[in-house]
Design an enzyme around this catalytic site. Sequence first.
Site, PDB file in Angstrom:
ATOM      1  N   ASP A  31       0.876  -1.173   0.000  1.00 11.95           N
ATOM      2  CA  ASP A  31       0.000   0.000   0.000  1.00 11.95           C
ATOM      3  C   ASP A  31       0.913   1.223   0.000  1.00 11.95           C
ATOM      4  O   ASP A  31       1.569   1.514   1.001  1.00 11.95           O
ATOM      5  CB  ASP A  31      -0.899  -0.015   1.229  1.00 11.95           C
ATOM      6  CG  ASP A  31      -1.852   1.174   1.281  1.00 11.95           C
ATOM      7  OD1 ASP A  31      -1.667   2.137   0.500  1.00 11.95           O
ATOM      8  OD2 ASP A  31      -2.780   1.151   2.109  1.00 11.95           O
TER       9      ASP A  31
ATOM     10  N   TYR B 286      -6.824  14.525  -8.090  1.00  9.74           N
ATOM     11  CA  TYR B 286      -5.909  13.847  -9.012  1.00  9.74           C
ATOM     12  C   TYR B 286      -5.037  14.854  -9.748  1.00  9.74           C
ATOM     13  O   TYR B 286      -3.803  14.716  -9.799  1.00  9.74           O
ATOM     14  CB  TYR B 286      -6.723  13.012 -10.002  1.00  9.74           C
ATOM     15  CG  TYR B 286      -5.898  12.242 -11.005  1.00  9.74           C
ATOM     16  CD1 TYR B 286      -5.153  11.135 -10.618  1.00  9.74           C
ATOM     17  CD2 TYR B 286      -5.879  12.606 -12.346  1.00  9.74           C
ATOM     18  CE1 TYR B 286      -4.403  10.412 -11.535  1.00  9.74           C
ATOM     19  CE2 TYR B 286      -5.137  11.893 -13.274  1.00  9.74           C
ATOM     20  CZ  TYR B 286      -4.392  10.795 -12.865  1.00  9.74           C
ATOM     21  OH  TYR B 286      -3.653  10.090 -13.781  1.00  9.74           O
TER      22      TYR B 286
ATOM     23  N   PRO C 128       0.969  10.903 -20.107  1.00 12.93           N
ATOM     24  CA  PRO C 128       0.069  10.274 -21.071  1.00 12.93           C
ATOM     25  C   PRO C 128      -1.214  11.073 -21.240  1.00 12.93           C
ATOM     26  O   PRO C 128      -1.595  11.880 -20.383  1.00 12.93           O
ATOM     27  CB  PRO C 128      -0.250   8.921 -20.424  1.00 12.93           C
ATOM     28  CG  PRO C 128       0.601   8.823 -19.197  1.00 12.93           C
ATOM     29  CD  PRO C 128       0.980  10.209 -18.828  1.00 12.93           C
TER      30      PRO C 128
END
Length: 247
Positions: free
Chosen positions: A62, A154, A184
Amino acid sequence: MSGSHTGRVAVITGAAGGLGREFSLALAARGCDIAIADIADATAVAADIEALGRRTFVQRCDLSDAAQIKLFVEGVLESFGRCDILVNNAAYMPVTPFAELTLEQFRRFEAINVEASFLLAKLLTPGMSERGYGRIVQIASSTTGTPMPGFLAYVTTKMAGIGLTRALAAEFGGDGILVNALSPGLTRTVESEKNLPTELFDSVRDLQLIKRTEEPADLVGALLFLTSEHCGFVTGQTINCDGGVRF
């Protein structure tokens, strides 16, 4: 380009599937041993890498937990003795409207998308500096230039990753460690298809100069260059590999 990777050790986060899996197989095919940290099971990828004749170290991890990251790095160094290439690929990206985003959720974005990259660099760059060679690639996102609703955490943390890239490049330019980001566009993976609406893929494709949806394989060439000896004078850069998207 293949010879520039032979005998190197690459650490790749989030490589159980998607982009990380593609990167792992491409680097292994060019002679790298591969270490993978992922919260998901990466044993299938490890088997594919070993079928290419390369060694692997895989640990479920994690990446929001600093203690687990430290244990992973200890395992890498015990298995391989070093790391030459670090690809910070893992990302946390649930679509969350700002009105519903809590501080606790935002901090998980920070922990996985930024703090894990910081800590891995902190733990692995001393050996790179000692050997005078290293390549670090931070996987960024075209959303930093074209933010959309639901992606605030994000986008914010991906932009922080670009800042981390530039700052690390300044820290290590004299040590032979080159640090770059690879950005990307919207890429079709199992996870992105599961979490994002089909119409989003269609709308982004229509805005690209290359009129097809990006696939993980489309990023491999840039990744191989940025992790190679041939990338000898490129650092602190963000390389867009997004099909020429124009909003």
